[in-house]
Design a protein around this motif. Structure first.
Motif, short mmCIF file in Angstrom:
data_model
loop_
_atom_site.label_atom_id
_atom_site.label_comp_id
_atom_site.label_asym_id
_atom_site.label_seq_id
_atom_site.Cartn_x
_atom_site.Cartn_y
_atom_site.Cartn_z
N LEU A 136 4.24 5.76 6.64
CA LEU A 136 3.62 7.10 6.59
C LEU A 136 2.47 7.25 7.56
O LEU A 136 2.13 8.36 7.96
CB LEU A 136 3.11 7.39 5.17
N GLY A 137 1.86 6.15 7.91
CA GLY A 137 0.68 6.18 8.77
C GLY A 137 -0.58 6.24 7.93
O GLY A 137 -0.58 6.66 6.78
N VAL A 138 -1.67 5.79 8.53
CA VAL A 138 -2.99 5.80 7.89
C VAL A 138 -3.92 6.59 8.80
O VAL A 138 -4.04 6.30 9.98
CB VAL A 138 -3.52 4.36 7.67
N GLY A 139 -4.58 7.61 8.24
CA GLY A 139 -5.47 8.46 9.03
C GLY A 139 -6.84 7.83 9.21
O GLY A 139 -7.48 7.43 8.24
N ASN A 140 -7.28 7.72 10.45
CA ASN A 140 -8.58 7.12 10.80
C ASN A 140 -8.82 5.81 10.05
O ASN A 140 -9.78 5.69 9.28
CB ASN A 140 -9.71 8.12 10.53
N PRO A 141 -7.97 4.81 10.25
CA PRO A 141 -8.09 3.57 9.48
C PRO A 141 -9.26 2.70 9.92
O PRO A 141 -9.70 2.75 11.07
CB PRO A 141 -6.77 2.86 9.76
N ARG A 142 -9.74 1.93 8.97
CA ARG A 142 -10.77 0.91 9.23
C ARG A 142 -10.40 -0.33 8.44
O ARG A 142 -10.09 -0.24 7.25
CB ARG A 142 -12.16 1.38 8.81
N LEU A 143 -10.39 -1.48 9.11
CA LEU A 143 -10.16 -2.77 8.45
C LEU A 143 -11.48 -3.52 8.36
O LEU A 143 -12.18 -3.67 9.36
CB LEU A 143 -9.16 -3.62 9.24
N HIS A 144 -11.81 -3.95 7.16
CA HIS A 144 -13.00 -4.78 6.94
C HIS A 144 -12.49 -6.15 6.50
O HIS A 144 -11.89 -6.27 5.43
CB HIS A 144 -13.92 -4.17 5.88
N VAL A 145 -12.68 -7.17 7.36
CA VAL A 145 -12.21 -8.52 7.07
C VAL A 145 -13.44 -9.38 6.82
O VAL A 145 -14.40 -9.34 7.58
CB VAL A 145 -11.38 -9.09 8.24
N ARG A 146 -13.40 -10.17 5.73
CA ARG A 146 -14.58 -10.94 5.35
C ARG A 146 -14.21 -12.26 4.70
O ARG A 146 -13.13 -12.43 4.16
CB ARG A 146 -15.48 -10.13 4.43
N ILE A 205 0.86 -1.19 0.00
CA ILE A 205 0.00 0.00 0.00
C ILE A 205 0.89 1.24 0.00
O ILE A 205 2.08 1.15 0.29
CB ILE A 205 -0.96 0.02 1.22
N GLN A 206 0.32 2.37 -0.31
CA GLN A 206 1.00 3.67 -0.27
C GLN A 206 2.32 3.66 -1.06
O GLN A 206 3.37 4.03 -0.55
CB GLN A 206 1.25 4.11 1.18
N ASN A 207 2.25 3.22 -2.31
CA ASN A 207 3.42 3.19 -3.19
C ASN A 207 4.58 2.40 -2.59
O ASN A 207 5.74 2.80 -2.69
CB ASN A 207 3.88 4.60 -3.56
N GLY A 208 4.28 1.30 -1.93
CA GLY A 208 5.31 0.43 -1.38
C GLY A 208 5.85 0.83 -0.02
O GLY A 208 6.78 0.21 0.48
N THR A 209 5.29 1.84 0.61
CA THR A 209 5.76 2.24 1.93
C THR A 209 4.99 1.56 3.06
O THR A 209 5.25 1.80 4.23
CB THR A 209 5.66 3.76 2.13
N GLY A 210 4.05 0.68 2.68
CA GLY A 210 3.27 -0.05 3.67
C GLY A 210 2.81 -1.38 3.13
O GLY A 210 2.94 -1.67 1.94
N VAL A 211 2.27 -2.20 4.03
CA VAL A 211 1.80 -3.54 3.67
C VAL A 211 0.45 -3.78 4.34
O VAL A 211 0.25 -3.43 5.50
CB VAL A 211 2.81 -4.62 4.15
N LEU A 212 -0.46 -4.39 3.57
CA LEU A 212 -1.75 -4.85 4.09
C LEU A 212 -1.74 -6.36 3.95
O LEU A 212 -1.41 -6.90 2.89
CB LEU A 212 -2.89 -4.25 3.27
N SER A 213 -2.06 -7.08 5.04
CA SER A 213 -2.06 -8.54 4.97
C SER A 213 -3.33 -9.11 5.58
O SER A 213 -4.03 -8.46 6.36
CB SER A 213 -0.83 -9.12 5.67
N VAL A 214 -3.61 -10.35 5.19
CA VAL A 214 -4.80 -11.06 5.63
C VAL A 214 -4.39 -12.48 5.99
O VAL A 214 -3.43 -13.02 5.42
CB VAL A 214 -5.89 -11.04 4.53
#
Length: 150
Positions: free
Chosen positions: A80-90, A50-59
């Motif tokens: 960089l940080g994520v502002g007011n993040p929400r994770l939706h796992v399904r 995520i964020q042009n390679g400066t972060g990772v999202l995993s499941v």
């Protein structure tokens, strides 16, 4: 054999029997505790940048069968940080229909968070994949998915 020796032998025997029963009881309690926790038959996971390679999202997931998942989780890590993040796992079936889903959100600028959910239902159909979507301030950033396989 004297009466005292016979009494000592009987006392030792009773002591051994008591210790044996205590160990058997402890073993039974341990087996009961171990059987109360579901063992995983399979686990899986995946991720995306995520964020042009400066972060990772995993499941990730672990399950007994394609219809009985123990837990699902999503997490992100961002320099960089994520502002007011929400994770939706399904959990999705082969036709991309949601079988089970949960959300977790946080306020402020977060660099990493994890959301793990126990799946408390038996799926009506086989699960095909588990996906985690990351939202920043209400807008979708990215989605990571992992196939459910046995």
């Amino acid at each position: 054999m004297s009466l005292q020796k016979n009494e000592k032998r009987g006392a030792r025997r009773r002591s051994r029997v008591r210790r044996g029963l205590a160990l058997a009881g402890a073993g039974a309690a341990l087996v009961t505790m171990a059987s109360a926790v579901p063992a995983s038959a399979a686990t899986g996971g995946g991720g995306t940048n995520i964020q042009n390679g400066t972060g990772v999202l995993s499941v990730g997931w672990d399950a007994q069968s394609p219809r009985y998942l123990n837990t699902i989780n999503g997490k992100f890590l961002s320099t960089l940080g994520v502002g007011n993040p929400r994770l939706h796992v399904r959990v999705l079936d082969a036709q991309n229909r949601e079988l089970f889903g949960r959300d977790r959100s946080w306020g402020g600028n977060r660099r990493s968070e994890e959301a793990t959910f126990e799946v408390t239902v038996l799926m009506p159909r086989d699960a095909a994949r588990v996906c985690a979507s990351l939202y920043e301030g209400g807008g979708l950033m990215d989605t990571a998915c992992a196939a459910v396989y046995f």
